[in-house]
Design an enzyme around this catalytic site. Structure first.
Site, PDB file in Angstrom:
ATOM      1  N   ASP A 155       0.790  -1.226   0.000  1.00  0.00           N
ATOM      2  CA  ASP A 155       0.000   0.000   0.000  1.00  0.00           C
ATOM      3  C   ASP A 155       0.824   1.280   0.000  1.00  0.00           C
ATOM      4  OD1 ASP A 155      -2.686  -0.490  -0.095  1.00  0.00           O
ATOM      5  OD2 ASP A 155      -3.032   0.673   1.759  1.00  0.00           O
ATOM      6  N   TYR A 208      12.501  -5.286   9.010  1.00  0.00           N
ATOM      7  CA  TYR A 208      13.613  -4.318   8.886  1.00  0.00           C
ATOM      8  C   TYR A 208      14.975  -4.950   9.194  1.00  0.00           C
ATOM      9  CZ  TYR A 208      10.454  -0.200   8.694  1.00  0.00           C
ATOM     10  OH  TYR A 208       9.519   0.741   8.354  1.00  0.00           O
ATOM     11  N   LYS A 212       8.031   4.856   9.987  1.00  0.00           N
ATOM     12  CA  LYS A 212       7.481   4.399  11.251  1.00  0.00           C
ATOM     13  C   LYS A 212       6.522   3.238  10.970  1.00  0.00           C
ATOM     14  CE  LYS A 212       3.143   6.068  11.870  1.00  0.00           C
ATOM     15  NZ  LYS A 212       2.340   6.644  10.914  1.00  0.00           N
ATOM     16  N   TYR A 260       5.375  14.186   8.181  1.00  0.00           N
ATOM     17  CA  TYR A 260       4.931  15.530   8.567  1.00  0.00           C
ATOM     18  C   TYR A 260       6.059  16.550   8.415  1.00  0.00           C
ATOM     19  CZ  TYR A 260       0.096  15.071   9.496  1.00  0.00           C
ATOM     20  OH  TYR A 260      -1.253  14.950   9.295  1.00  0.00           O
ATOM     21  N   GLU A 272      -9.100  13.295  11.488  1.00  0.00           N
ATOM     22  CA  GLU A 272      -9.426  12.637  10.225  1.00  0.00           C
ATOM     23  C   GLU A 272     -10.903  12.310  10.229  1.00  0.00           C
ATOM     24  OE1 GLU A 272      -5.635  10.429   8.140  1.00  0.00           O
ATOM     25  OE2 GLU A 272      -6.825   9.295   9.555  1.00  0.00           O
ATOM     26  N   HIS A 292       4.251  12.300  14.428  1.00  0.00           N
ATOM     27  CA  HIS A 292       3.909  13.504  13.665  1.00  0.00           C
ATOM     28  C   HIS A 292       3.699  14.741  14.560  1.00  0.00           C
ATOM     29  CE1 HIS A 292       3.649  10.657  10.537  1.00  0.00           C
ATOM     30  NE2 HIS A 292       2.364  10.366  10.582  1.00  0.00           N
TER      31      HIS A 292
HETATM   32  C1  BG6 Z   1       0.114   8.128   8.715  1.00  0.00           C
HETATM   33  C2  BG6 Z   1      -0.794   7.348   9.625  1.00  0.00           C
HETATM   34  O1  BG6 Z   1       1.399   8.210   9.249  1.00  0.00           O
HETATM   35  O2  BG6 Z   1      -0.414   9.436   8.563  1.00  0.00           O
HETATM   36  C3  BG6 Z   1      -2.212   7.322   9.100  1.00  0.00           C
HETATM   37  O3  BG6 Z   1      -0.301   6.024   9.751  1.00  0.00           O
HETATM   38  C4  BG6 Z   1      -2.712   8.700   8.796  1.00  0.00           C
HETATM   39  O4  BG6 Z   1      -3.071   6.686  10.024  1.00  0.00           O
HETATM   40  C5  BG6 Z   1      -1.690   9.481   7.973  1.00  0.00           C
HETATM   41  O5  BG6 Z   1      -3.919   8.586   8.089  1.00  0.00           O
HETATM   42  C6  BG6 Z   1      -2.086  10.933   7.847  1.00  0.00           C
HETATM   43  O6  BG6 Z   1      -1.227  11.588   6.958  1.00  0.00           O
HETATM   44  P1  BG6 Z   1      -1.707  12.912   6.242  1.00  0.00           P
HETATM   45  O7  BG6 Z   1      -0.503  13.378   5.503  1.00  0.00           O
HETATM   46  O8  BG6 Z   1      -2.854  12.541   5.360  1.00  0.00           O
HETATM   47  O9  BG6 Z   1      -2.130  13.841   7.320  1.00  0.00           O
END
Ligand code: BG6
Length: 484
Positions: free
Chosen positions: A16, A131, A158, A189, A226, A250
């Site tokens: 994915d 890993y 991660k 992030y 989210e 993040h």
């Molecule tokens: C990922 C998480 O690191 O970040 C996910 O594993 C999450 O659960 C995603 O949906 C969010 O990333 P972004 O860039 O869409 O805020």
């Protein structure tokens, strides 16, 4: 950029992450001329036995989007796909990796690489359980062979472990094989436009310098919401939960950039030194400053156990014990299946002392940095309401990126970070001691949750999360302001 042959190897190519993030990021870099056909080759590696074309077909659909749908792009898409080869093999035996090495070397010879100047970038789009074995195999079979120049680098995602102990174990296993300068721990992030803007905002603007401290700031919120649940990732998510998935990495990274002192220079080591100091100054988390939540319906996912205690929502207050921040709560909040999708930083200032306008009820000054969607930053301030009367109102100084930077495409986080890896710039990657300090903060709390000592409150999907979280926020001093 350095020149010479560049091989990018995506391990876990049919998974994915590779399809949704890694290959699209590589395609964007290719379209913009950062990956030259004369130099670059991309290899997909995974266990599934498929042909080059099958891999290309699997990822093609993820590369076409609004930005790339034009005819010009469809031509570059076909050319890009031709750069990708596929090698199948297991993650823990020599055979596959020897074959991979052979293919990479073939490419290096065909591109007339000067001996030794070849660059090999291994991107781990893999479950962390493999890993260690994959790192061993790369070290054994696939390193850039000469020390005349060139390099071998690995990019890891991660979750780096589940707690302090497992993360340290993983770090030592990989650390025995690769130098810190070869390891790129991605936190995507750190690749976001407005996260990268934080240092500039803070240290290039006179406005903020005298205000950015406990004397003026009442509280800081770093929020991730989210509007969808764990959809299809329940198995992974249930093992980790929202704190390990979002907050420990993040949001904590964002906190570091908001709270750190000015680095000596922009050198990656100087910046990361300051981030580590912030992490090391965080006091132990108190249970009464944590609210956990789990959305109703989460356990209906067949991959989630019926009695799961895993939080899909958490508000956690961190306290930084230093001269600048003593007494200022840093409220980290993250949740799945909420009413909206948004990530933002809210810096709320204290009330004006000796207020003659009685405007306190209207709200406080607040500086908001919206990371997504629609990047923006705005300052909420009190102004005179236009008209004959002397009335005050809340208004905003507003910088919306869409309006201000019309026609400018903001790069995707992964695109930037992969380019940084090729350039050898580790500023936006997590250093080993930083990772350790981040786990030190959250491990005791995570263990209490894992042992069932703390339970999540349930909340309705599509809501703001459990009501207890809003109560905690008010207790911490946050005042809901009007307007935006
Ligand atoms: C990922 C998480 O690191 O970040 C996910 O594993 C999450 O659960 C995603 O949906 C969010 O990333 P972004 O860039 O869409 O805020």
């Amino acid at each position: 950029l350095e020149t010479g042959c560049l091989s990018i190897i995506v391990l876990g190519a049919s998974g994915d992450l590779a399809k949704k993030k890694t290959f699209p990021a590589l395609f964007n870099l290719y379209r913009q001329g950062f990956l030259q056909e004369s130099e670059v080759h991309i290899f997909g590696y995974a266990r599934t036995k498929i042909s080059d074309d099958e891999l290309r077909n699997r990822i093609r659909g993820y590369l076409v989007n609004d930005k790339t749908a034009s005819l010009e792009h469809s031509e570059s898409l076909s050319k890009f796909l031709q750069l990708i080869k596929y090698v199948s093999g297991s993650y823990d035996t020599d055979e596959g990796f020897q074959l991979l090495d052979k293919e990479i070397s073939k490419h290096e010879v065909s591109k007339n690489s000067v001996e030794g100047s070849s660059r090999r970038l291994f991107y781990f789009a893999l479950p962390p359980s493999v890993y260690p074995s994959v790192s061993r195999m790369i070290k054994k079979c696939c390193m850039n062979k000469s020390d005349l120049g060139g390099w071998t680098r690995i990019v890891v995602e991660k979750p780096f472990g589940k707690d302090l102990e497992s993360a340290e174990h993983l770090s030592s296993q990989i650390g025995e094989l690769f130098d810190e300068a070869q390891i790129y721990r991605i936190d995507h992030y750190l690749g976001k436009e407005l996260v990268q803007n934080l240092l500039v905002l803070r240290f290039a603007n006179r406005f903020f310098l005298p205000l950015w401290n406990r004397d003026n700031i009442d509280n800081v919120q770093i929020v991730f919401r989210e509007d969808f649940g764990t959809e299809g990732r329940g198995g992974y998510f249930d093992e980790y939960g929202i704190i390990r998935d979002i907050i420990q990495n993040h949001l904590l990274q964002v906190l570091c950039l908001v709270a750190m002192e000015k680095p000596v220079s922009l050198k990656p080591e100087h910046i990361r030194d300051e981030k580590v100091k912030v992490l090391q100054s965080v006091l132990p988390i108190k249970d009464e400053e944590v609210v956990l939540g789990q959305y109703e319906g989460y356990r209906d996912d067949p991959t989630v156990p019926d009695n799961s205690n895993t939080p899909t929502f958490a508000t956690v207050i961190l306290r930084i014990h230093n001269e600048r921040w003593e007494g200022v709560p840093f409220i980290l909040k993250a949740g799945k299946a909420l009413g909206s999708r948004k990530a933002e930083i809210r810096v709320q200032f204290k009330d004006v002392p000796g207020d003659i306008f009685k405007c306190k009820k209207q709200g406080r000054n607040e500086f908001v940095i919206r990371l997504q969607p629609s990047e923006a930053m705005y300052m909420k301030l009190t102004v005179k309401q236009p008209g004959l009367e002397m009335r005050t109102a809340q208004s905003e100084l507003d910088l919306s990126y869409r309006q201000r930077y019309q026609g400018v495409t903001i790069p995707e986080a992964y695109e930037r970070l992969i380019l940084d890896t090729i350039r050898g710039d580790q500023q936006h990657f997590v250093r080993r001691d930083e990772l350790k300090a981040a786990w030190e903060i959250f491990t005791p709390l995570l263990h209490r949750i894992d042992n069932g000592k703390m339970k999540p409150n349930s909340y309705q999907p599509g809501s703001r999360g459990p009501a207890e979280a809003d109560e905690l926020l008010s207790k911490a001093g946050y005042v809901q302001t009007h307007g935006y």
